[in-house]
Design a protein around this motif. Sequence first.
Motif, PDB file in Angstrom:
ATOM      1  N   ALA A 207       0.833  -1.205   0.000  1.00  0.00           N
ATOM      2  CA  ALA A 207       0.000   0.000   0.000  1.00  0.00           C
ATOM      3  C   ALA A 207       0.871   1.260   0.000  1.00  0.00           C
ATOM      4  O   ALA A 207       0.567   2.244  -0.687  1.00  0.00           O
ATOM      5  CB  ALA A 207      -0.920  -0.005   1.219  1.00  0.00           C
ATOM      6  N   LEU A 208       1.970   1.230   0.742  1.00  0.00           N
ATOM      7  CA  LEU A 208       2.866   2.392   0.761  1.00  0.00           C
ATOM      8  C   LEU A 208       3.475   2.620  -0.613  1.00  0.00           C
ATOM      9  O   LEU A 208       3.642   3.757  -1.055  1.00  0.00           O
ATOM     10  CB  LEU A 208       3.974   2.200   1.802  1.00  0.00           C
ATOM     11  CG  LEU A 208       3.589   2.558   3.236  1.00  0.00           C
ATOM     12  CD1 LEU A 208       4.704   2.148   4.201  1.00  0.00           C
ATOM     13  CD2 LEU A 208       3.311   4.059   3.373  1.00  0.00           C
ATOM     14  N   GLU A 209       3.791   1.543  -1.301  1.00  0.00           N
ATOM     15  CA  GLU A 209       4.354   1.670  -2.656  1.00  0.00           C
ATOM     16  C   GLU A 209       3.341   2.388  -3.552  1.00  0.00           C
ATOM     17  O   GLU A 209       3.680   3.325  -4.274  1.00  0.00           O
ATOM     18  CB  GLU A 209       4.712   0.282  -3.194  1.00  0.00           C
ATOM     19  CG  GLU A 209       5.488   0.294  -4.496  1.00  0.00           C
ATOM     20  CD  GLU A 209       4.608   0.451  -5.732  1.00  0.00           C
ATOM     21  OE1 GLU A 209       5.025   1.140  -6.670  1.00  0.00           O
ATOM     22  OE2 GLU A 209       3.485  -0.082  -5.746  1.00  0.00           O
ATOM     23  N   ARG A 210       2.086   1.947  -3.483  1.00  0.00           N
ATOM     24  CA  ARG A 210       1.010   2.574  -4.275  1.00  0.00           C
ATOM     25  C   ARG A 210       0.840   4.047  -3.892  1.00  0.00           C
ATOM     26  O   ARG A 210       0.668   4.927  -4.712  1.00  0.00           O
ATOM     27  CB  ARG A 210      -0.332   1.861  -4.031  1.00  0.00           C
ATOM     28  CG  ARG A 210      -0.548   0.530  -4.699  1.00  0.00           C
ATOM     29  CD  ARG A 210      -0.660   0.612  -6.203  1.00  0.00           C
ATOM     30  NE  ARG A 210       0.633   0.775  -6.830  1.00  0.00           N
ATOM     31  CZ  ARG A 210       0.903   1.539  -7.883  1.00  0.00           C
ATOM     32  NH1 ARG A 210      -0.029   2.249  -8.458  1.00  0.00           N
ATOM     33  NH2 ARG A 210       2.111   1.614  -8.387  1.00  0.00           N
ATOM     34  N   ALA A 211       0.852   4.304  -2.583  1.00  0.00           N
ATOM     35  CA  ALA A 211       0.597   5.664  -2.096  1.00  0.00           C
ATOM     36  C   ALA A 211       1.698   6.624  -2.558  1.00  0.00           C
ATOM     37  O   ALA A 211       1.406   7.735  -3.017  1.00  0.00           O
ATOM     38  CB  ALA A 211       0.481   5.661  -0.570  1.00  0.00           C
ATOM     39  N   VAL A 212       2.961   6.177  -2.465  1.00  0.00           N
ATOM     40  CA  VAL A 212       4.066   7.042  -2.891  1.00  0.00           C
ATOM     41  C   VAL A 212       3.974   7.305  -4.397  1.00  0.00           C
ATOM     42  O   VAL A 212       4.098   8.448  -4.862  1.00  0.00           O
ATOM     43  CB  VAL A 212       5.442   6.418  -2.530  1.00  0.00           C
ATOM     44  CG1 VAL A 212       6.574   7.177  -3.200  1.00  0.00           C
ATOM     45  CG2 VAL A 212       5.635   6.404  -1.015  1.00  0.00           C
ATOM     46  N   ALA A 213       3.712   6.242  -5.182  1.00  0.00           N
ATOM     47  CA  ALA A 213       3.614   6.405  -6.640  1.00  0.00           C
ATOM     48  C   ALA A 213       2.474   7.369  -6.988  1.00  0.00           C
ATOM     49  O   ALA A 213       2.611   8.219  -7.882  1.00  0.00           O
ATOM     50  CB  ALA A 213       3.390   5.045  -7.302  1.00  0.00           C
TER      51      ALA A 213
ATOM     52  N   LEU B 149       5.461   9.243   4.746  1.00  0.00           N
ATOM     53  CA  LEU B 149       4.266   8.465   5.064  1.00  0.00           C
ATOM     54  C   LEU B 149       4.589   7.549   6.229  1.00  0.00           C
ATOM     55  O   LEU B 149       5.655   6.917   6.257  1.00  0.00           O
ATOM     56  CB  LEU B 149       3.825   7.629   3.857  1.00  0.00           C
ATOM     57  CG  LEU B 149       3.511   8.401   2.566  1.00  0.00           C
ATOM     58  CD1 LEU B 149       4.766   8.628   1.737  1.00  0.00           C
ATOM     59  CD2 LEU B 149       2.467   7.671   1.751  1.00  0.00           C
ATOM     60  N   ASP B 150       3.697   7.485   7.188  1.00  0.00           N
ATOM     61  CA  ASP B 150       3.864   6.599   8.332  1.00  0.00           C
ATOM     62  C   ASP B 150       2.611   5.736   8.401  1.00  0.00           C
ATOM     63  O   ASP B 150       1.522   6.225   8.684  1.00  0.00           O
ATOM     64  CB  ASP B 150       4.023   7.436   9.610  1.00  0.00           C
ATOM     65  CG  ASP B 150       4.153   6.564  10.863  1.00  0.00           C
ATOM     66  OD1 ASP B 150       3.943   5.334  10.776  1.00  0.00           O
ATOM     67  OD2 ASP B 150       4.449   7.121  11.934  1.00  0.00           O
ATOM     68  N   PHE B 151       2.781   4.450   8.090  1.00  0.00           N
ATOM     69  CA  PHE B 151       1.632   3.555   8.056  1.00  0.00           C
ATOM     70  C   PHE B 151       1.775   2.561   9.206  1.00  0.00           C
ATOM     71  O   PHE B 151       2.430   1.528   9.078  1.00  0.00           O
ATOM     72  CB  PHE B 151       1.596   2.828   6.708  1.00  0.00           C
ATOM     73  CG  PHE B 151       0.235   2.298   6.329  1.00  0.00           C
ATOM     74  CD1 PHE B 151      -0.859   2.417   7.179  1.00  0.00           C
ATOM     75  CD2 PHE B 151       0.039   1.685   5.101  1.00  0.00           C
ATOM     76  CE1 PHE B 151      -2.104   1.942   6.814  1.00  0.00           C
ATOM     77  CE2 PHE B 151      -1.203   1.197   4.717  1.00  0.00           C
ATOM     78  CZ  PHE B 151      -2.278   1.323   5.590  1.00  0.00           C
ATOM     79  N   GLY B 152       1.202   2.923  10.345  1.00  0.00           N
ATOM     80  CA  GLY B 152       1.259   2.050  11.519  1.00  0.00           C
ATOM     81  C   GLY B 152       2.683   1.656  11.882  1.00  0.00           C
ATOM     82  O   GLY B 152       2.926   0.548  12.333  1.00  0.00           O
TER      83      GLY B 152
ATOM     84  N   GLN C 283       5.424   1.625   9.749  1.00  0.00           N
ATOM     85  CA  GLN C 283       6.309   1.517   8.570  1.00  0.00           C
ATOM     86  C   GLN C 283       6.364   2.892   7.914  1.00  0.00           C
ATOM     87  O   GLN C 283       5.338   3.527   7.670  1.00  0.00           O
ATOM     88  CB  GLN C 283       5.819   0.465   7.563  1.00  0.00           C
ATOM     89  CG  GLN C 283       6.792   0.384   6.378  1.00  0.00           C
ATOM     90  CD  GLN C 283       6.527  -0.771   5.418  1.00  0.00           C
ATOM     91  OE1 GLN C 283       5.724  -1.654   5.685  1.00  0.00           O
ATOM     92  NE2 GLN C 283       7.223  -0.752   4.298  1.00  0.00           N
ATOM     93  N   ILE C 284       7.597   3.332   7.622  1.00  0.00           N
ATOM     94  CA  ILE C 284       7.822   4.674   7.094  1.00  0.00           C
ATOM     95  C   ILE C 284       8.256   4.612   5.633  1.00  0.00           C
ATOM     96  O   ILE C 284       9.015   3.733   5.257  1.00  0.00           O
ATOM     97  CB  ILE C 284       8.973   5.366   7.882  1.00  0.00           C
ATOM     98  CG1 ILE C 284       8.737   5.315   9.398  1.00  0.00           C
ATOM     99  CG2 ILE C 284       9.200   6.790   7.405  1.00  0.00           C
ATOM    100  CD1 ILE C 284       7.627   6.161   9.902  1.00  0.00           C
ATOM    101  N   ALA C 285       7.787   5.560   4.835  1.00  0.00           N
ATOM    102  CA  ALA C 285       8.330   5.731   3.476  1.00  0.00           C
ATOM    103  C   ALA C 285       8.578   7.220   3.263  1.00  0.00           C
ATOM    104  O   ALA C 285       7.800   8.057   3.749  1.00  0.00           O
ATOM    105  CB  ALA C 285       7.349   5.204   2.428  1.00  0.00           C
ATOM    106  N   VAL C 286       9.666   7.561   2.580  1.00  0.00           N
ATOM    107  CA  VAL C 286       9.974   8.969   2.311  1.00  0.00           C
ATOM    108  C   VAL C 286      10.382   9.155   0.851  1.00  0.00           C
ATOM    109  O   VAL C 286      10.888   8.232   0.216  1.00  0.00           O
ATOM    110  CB  VAL C 286      11.116   9.508   3.216  1.00  0.00           C
ATOM    111  CG1 VAL C 286      10.719   9.471   4.675  1.00  0.00           C
ATOM    112  CG2 VAL C 286      12.416   8.741   3.000  1.00  0.00           C
ATOM    113  N   PHE C 287      10.153  10.350   0.327  1.00  0.00           N
ATOM    114  CA  PHE C 287      10.704  10.724  -0.990  1.00  0.00           C
ATOM    115  C   PHE C 287      10.915  12.226  -0.995  1.00  0.00           C
ATOM    116  O   PHE C 287      10.330  12.953  -0.198  1.00  0.00           O
ATOM    117  CB  PHE C 287       9.774  10.276  -2.136  1.00  0.00           C
ATOM    118  CG  PHE C 287       8.413  10.927  -2.152  1.00  0.00           C
ATOM    119  CD1 PHE C 287       7.379  10.432  -1.366  1.00  0.00           C
ATOM    120  CD2 PHE C 287       8.163  12.032  -2.958  1.00  0.00           C
ATOM    121  CE1 PHE C 287       6.117  11.032  -1.377  1.00  0.00           C
ATOM    122  CE2 PHE C 287       6.908  12.632  -2.982  1.00  0.00           C
ATOM    123  CZ  PHE C 287       5.881  12.129  -2.192  1.00  0.00           C
TER     124      PHE C 287
END
Length: 386
Positions: A215-221, A233-236, A238-242
Motif C-alpha cells: 500500500a505504501l508503494e502505491r501511495a508514494v507512486a 508516510l507513516d503507516f502504523g 512503517q515509514i516511506a519517504v521521498f
Amino acid sequence: MTRKGERAAAGGLAFACFAALALTPPAVGAQVETAEGADRAEGVRAEAGRADGSAWLEREAFLMGTALRVKARAGSREVAAVAIEAAFDSVDALERRLSSWRDDTALGRLRAEGRSAAGPATLELLENARRWSRRTDGAFDPTLGALVGAWDLRGEGRRPTSADLASARAASGWRCFEVEAGDGDAAGGADEFGEIAARCPGAWIDAGAFGKGAALERAVATLRARGATSGLLDFGGQIAVFGSPPDAPGDWPVSVAHPDRRDEPAVRLALDAGSVATASASERFVVLRDTVRGHVLDPGTGEPVEAWGSVTVHASDPMAADALATALFVMGPEEGLDWAEAREGVAALFLRPGPDGLEIACDAEMSAMMERVRETTSKPETWKGC
Ligand code: AMP
Ligand code: MG
C-alpha cells in the motif's frame, strides 16, 4: 471532497515537531487489513505555506486497520490536498483486493470459498510476494493462512493439537495455490481477469506481512504522479519517504524504538529515500510453555517465532521492506544479518535485549544510514557491525 473529521489546520504549529518522528515497531500481528465495518476517519493535521508558493500538507486516514499519516509537499496546497486524497484512495483500492478480514475482496473470497476471480494488479502483487518467498527460502510465506488459523493468531492465540498443526502445515505453501492469468484484457479491468484457487482444503493467503508495504508503494507512486515533490508516510510504524524534508534539505530523521519499550528510541537513522519496516514480537503475542511468541510464524516449523527482539529493514521498495522485515525476523539475528549483508539494496538492523543491555547489530548499508546521526544516539551496550 470533504472527509469525515476534517478540521481547520493548526497553521501556527506547522511542523514544529517534524524532526521528532518516531518509528515504533508495528504491533506484532497488527491487522494490516481492516476488519469489517471499520471506519475511515481522517483530518487535516497541519499545513504550511512557503515563500516559493509550495505548501506542505499533512493528513491522516484510518486504513487497513491502522493509521496512515501522510505529509506531502506540492506547488500549492490544492495540489497537495488532491494528491494525498488520491493516495488514500489508492490504499483503499488495494485493501479492497487484499483484505482477508472480509469476504468481498479477492483474498477474502479465496479464504471463504476456496477460489476467487482476481484482477491483473492482484495477480502481479501475488507474483511479487511469491518472488520474495523464493528469495528468502520461504522465511516470508504469506500462504500460511491455515497456520494463522490453527494458532488463532487473529484471536487470543492457542496451541494447536499436533494433528491440527500437521493439517495446517499441509494446507500451507505456494503449492497449495493455483493462479490462472485468464485471457481477459487488462483494460476490461476489475476482478474478472484471472483466477486464484486453493488446491489444499482450508488454504488461504494472508497479506498481513506485505499489505501495508504494498500500500505504501502505491501511495508514494500516486503522490508523485499527482504532483507531490516530497513526502513522508507513516503507516502504523512503517515509514516511506521521498524528496527532501521541510526546512533542512538532507535526510529524514527516523528513530527505531527499543523492542521492549516502544516509547524509547534506541537507534536513530537518516533516510534519503525508500522505506523502513520493523518486525518484532513486542505487542501482540501468545505465551507458550513460558516463552513469549509473536505473530510471525516460522513456515519451516509451523510454529510462532520466539520473541528475540526486533529487526528493521530498509529497502527502496516499501513492499520489499515489509516482506523482508518479516523474513529476517524468522531467520533471527545471526542468519538474518548474513542474508542482509549479502544483498545489495537491503539494509538491516537487529535489536536484541540481553542481560547486558541491548545488542545492536547491522549490515554495512544500515551502518551508513546510522553514521550521520550516531553522535545523537545514546551509547548502547554492544554494537556489532554498526
Ligand atoms: P509483519 O507484522 O509484517 O511481520 O506481519 C506479520 C503477519 O503476517 C502475521 O500477523 C500473519 O498474519 C502473517 N505472517 C506470519 N508469519 C508470516 C511469515 N513467515 N510470512 C508471511 N506472513 C506471515
Ligand atoms: Mg512484514
